[in-house]
Design an enzyme around this catalytic site. Sequence first.
Site, PDB file in Angstrom:
ATOM      1  CB  SER A   1      43.712  33.498  43.528  1.00  0.00           C
ATOM      2  OG  SER A   1      43.565  33.849  44.637  1.00  0.00           O
TER       3      SER A   1
ATOM      4  CG  ASP B   1      45.838  35.035  47.865  1.00  0.00           C
ATOM      5  OD1 ASP B   1      46.792  35.914  47.875  1.00  0.00           O
ATOM      6  OD2 ASP B   1      44.768  35.153  46.996  1.00  0.00           O
TER       7      ASP B   1
ATOM      8  CG  ASP C   1      46.769  36.184  43.367  1.00  0.00           C
ATOM      9  OD1 ASP C   1      46.162  35.937  44.512  1.00  0.00           O
ATOM     10  OD2 ASP C   1      46.262  37.060  42.756  1.00  0.00           O
TER      11      ASP C   1
ATOM     12  CG  ASP D   1      45.033  39.373  45.187  1.00  0.00           C
ATOM     13  OD1 ASP D   1      44.958  38.053  45.983  1.00  0.00           O
ATOM     14  OD2 ASP D   1      44.208  39.437  44.335  1.00  0.00           O
TER      15      ASP D   1
END
Length: 478
Positions: A108, A244, A246, A248
């Site tokens: 992340s 961000d 990843d 999500d």
Amino acid sequence: MNVMTLQEIAAQSGVAFGTSGARGLVADMTPALCHAYTTAFLLAVAPKATHVVLGHDLRPSSPAIAAACAAAARDQGLTVVYAGALPTPALALYGAQTGAPTIVVTGSHIPFDRNGIKFYREDGEISKADEQAMLGYLVGLPKNLQPAPLPAPLAAVQQAYVDRYVNFFGAQALEGMTVAVYEHSSVGRDVLREILEGLGAEVLPLDRSDEFVPIDTEAVRHEDVERALEWAAVHDFDAVVSTDGDADRPLIGDETGEWLRGDVVGILCAQYLQAQAVVTPVSSNTALERSQVFGQVLRTRIGSPYVIAGMEGALAQGAGLVVGYEANGGFLLGSQVLRNGQRLGPLPTRDAVLPIVALLCAAKERGLKVSELGYKLPKRFTASDRLQNVATQASQALIARLKHDTALLGQLLAPHSGPLEALDETDGLRAFFASGDIVHLRPSGNAPELRCYAESSSALNARKLCDSCLLRVLQVAG
């Protein structure tokens, strides 16, 4: 092969479960360790699975970790559906649609020398109880593991994610709008552009990077604040959006280049969907309750597993349309939404695309600028930041000290905000002062960081509260 519990393996390696998924230093995430985590997940949480969906973000270390996870799945006799580099919610969605558990290799927004693995059942994120089941499972650490190369990714996984939004909102939903996309190194940069263009928007791509950029939507870097303002001065767009690493968590800026706070994004998205019940962590803006729009509001600890548990509880009580969001803007849909004859199914994991598209649609349908969407919300403003490289034990010790010394707490957190009125220990230490100011300290669950959240009646004061608190904490720690 050495056999021991995953708990023992985690303790030896330093790779452990945090707020969301297992996280650790890349150097510690050896093929054998990633094999062990995956094996424990498949045996303890998904023992009946026949195939597993696997994908990762754009960190250089992620494909090798994914290859080790794939080797573990094959060793358990499972077919690996490799999706390549895709957003976490896209992978979780395909797993849910095909009845398969999902594994996502991603760190992340955490520092570059770290990475992580997120695990999903076929119905969504694993729970804290699932984590404990994994930690208690006996697994082996294979020696000299050399995972096979990853195959070509399955294109159907990305297509299913695109179809989810284009089919629901419609091909002309954003027609006439220009949306800038800050691409940086987000794994969602290409699919986000495809979705926005599929909805009729003109997309302006900005600042694509081959090097990993650690975008934290809850603590936006100063350079990204300045960058967005500069873009708005040069380009004519209706909004600037990003995610961000990843993809999500959304990052949404208005036509002036001003980034919206994630907890405000959550309220606006919930309003657009006409939610009846909203679940969010204690760190989110109290404008949620003050707006008096929603029939039920539930506060939880910080982390999507806690939000999901709260959503499940609300659904069990027949709450109607249930949604959740976090202060970082990640949005969770617990119920199906019907709109213009189209159905948007539940996706009980953080997603960046739904809040982005919902706010853009809300602006277009209401004839407003993105900057005007929140003008009716109560005037409460939040700010957040963190001190990096602070050991979790040191953060916990400071918070324990402040709990028992309220005089020091007031001096350290908000010396100019009046008397302390209440403390909330749901997650860390959240202090309410007579002036209406709120300051909240909490050790990060993902990295050696101490986070500060502040709320006040003005954006300037919220920022001052946060920055000055962290400065005083740093002086005490030093």
